[in-house]
Scaffold this active site. Structure first.
Site, PDB file in Angstrom:
ATOM      1  CB  ALA A  72      -0.945   0.009   1.210  1.00 16.38           C
ATOM      2  CG  ASP A 105       0.942  -0.194  -6.849  1.00 17.42           C
ATOM      3  OD1 ASP A 105       1.416  -0.360  -7.992  1.00 17.42           O
ATOM      4  OD2 ASP A 105       0.924   0.922  -6.284  1.00 17.42           O
ATOM      5  CB  CYS A 145       4.492   2.693 -12.129  1.00 25.49           C
ATOM      6  SG  CYS A 145       4.519   4.282 -12.998  1.00 25.49           S
TER       7      CYS A 145
END
Length: 313
Positions: free
Chosen positions: A118, A193, A246
């Protein structure tokens, strides 16, 4: 005429070399352009209209996004008190798309969401209010205590709002690789993520082009795979996992996902594109051939976000 493999880029899966070269040049040029400041209006805490009234304009894709052409984001009261935050539109779409996927999990796990990695809290901040609005609880995990503190600060307004709604938002410090063993089948929606090279955000971190080395991929690959395996094990049958980076590098994106999935018989890859289309109210274009989504700075004006969607069978 030579032909290059171009999986993950908008357009055909096979393209003439000249077309790929044109796309690459456009991408490199986009990486040299300073990005516009994008804000996220966290639903239930503030609205897009409130941020527009402060001098912003609507984002291009995400319905939660507002773009600032000038001024300092920190000058806005909504940003100072955590009702809004600086967040790229691609990052917002990842959270919105994952929240839009129907879960088929049943029992006590229904309504439990997990953000496995997170920190520093951008996607968790949006997931938190989306979970609360859906009547779900959220666990936001971060391995670093310092970064977990940043997540707590980011989520503080959402935590307070969740209490009023009767849901909970919990920030934990722990190794995401342990969740699958420690809480098997405990969640119906999980976001990974994953730590990555960040090559999709070179326009924000130009120094990374000199700091990053090919060996970074070798070091990150095992961690990315372990986190995805753990997330799948922590997901209840019928639940979904979103894997995001990303980075557009295949070694961090589709190679990781397919390598993990081919070793399991309880996971299917879903087409993520319809949920990005839904998250953008039908505005998002050029999502490629699927089933994965790859956003590009030169095509979408966002960071180079990759997203894969998996369902635990």
């Amino acid at each position: 005429m030579g032909r290059h493999r171009a999986s993950g880029r908008p357009g055909r899966p096979w393209a003439p070399a000249e077309a790929v070269d044109d796309q690459l040049e456009a991408l490199l040029r986009a990486d040299n352009d300073p990005p516009r400041v994008a804000l996220v209006a966290r639903p239930g805490l503030t609205t897009v209209d409130e941020l527009i009234a402060q001098g912003g304009r609507p984002g291009r894709w995400a319905p939660t996004a507002v773009l600032l052409d000038s001024g300092q984001p920190g000058d806005l009261p909504e940003v100072r008190d955590g009702r809004a935050a600086v967040q790229d539109e691609g990052s917002q779409l990842v959270a919105l798309a994952l929240a839009a996927v129907p879960s088929e999990a049943t029992g006590v796990t229904a309504g439990r969401w997990l953000d496995l990695c997170a920190g520093p809290g951008g996607k968790a901040g949006l997931l938190a209010v989306l979970a609360s609005a859906a009547g779900a609880d959220l666990v936001a995990n971060e391995v670093s205590e310092h970064r977990a503190d940043l997540v707590r600060a980011t989520l503080a307004p959402a935590i307070a709002a969740a209490v009023e709604r009767g849901s909970t938002i919990e920030v934990r410090t722990g190794d995401g690789r342990d969740y699958g063993a420690e809480e098997p089948g405990a969640y119906d929606r999980v976001l990974v993520d994953a730590p990555c090279t960040g090559l999709g955000a070179l326009r924000r971190r130009p120094e990374a082009r000199w700091r990053r080395q090919p060996g970074d991929l070798t070091a990150l690959g095992p961690l990315q795979r372990d986190l995805l395996r753990s997330a799948l094990d922590a997901t209840a049958p019928g639940g979904v996992v979103g894997y995001a980076t990303c980075s557009p590098h295949l070694a961090e994106t589709s190679f990781v996902v397919r390598d993990v999935v081919k070793r399991r018989d309880d996971v299917e890859i879903l087409d993520a594109r319809p949920f990005f289309t839904q998250a953008s109210n039908g505005a998002l274009i050029d999502l490629g051939n699927g089933p994965f989504v790859q956003l590009w700075p030169h095509v979408h004006g966002t960071d180079g976000m990759f997203f894969a969607l998996l369902r635990r069978r």
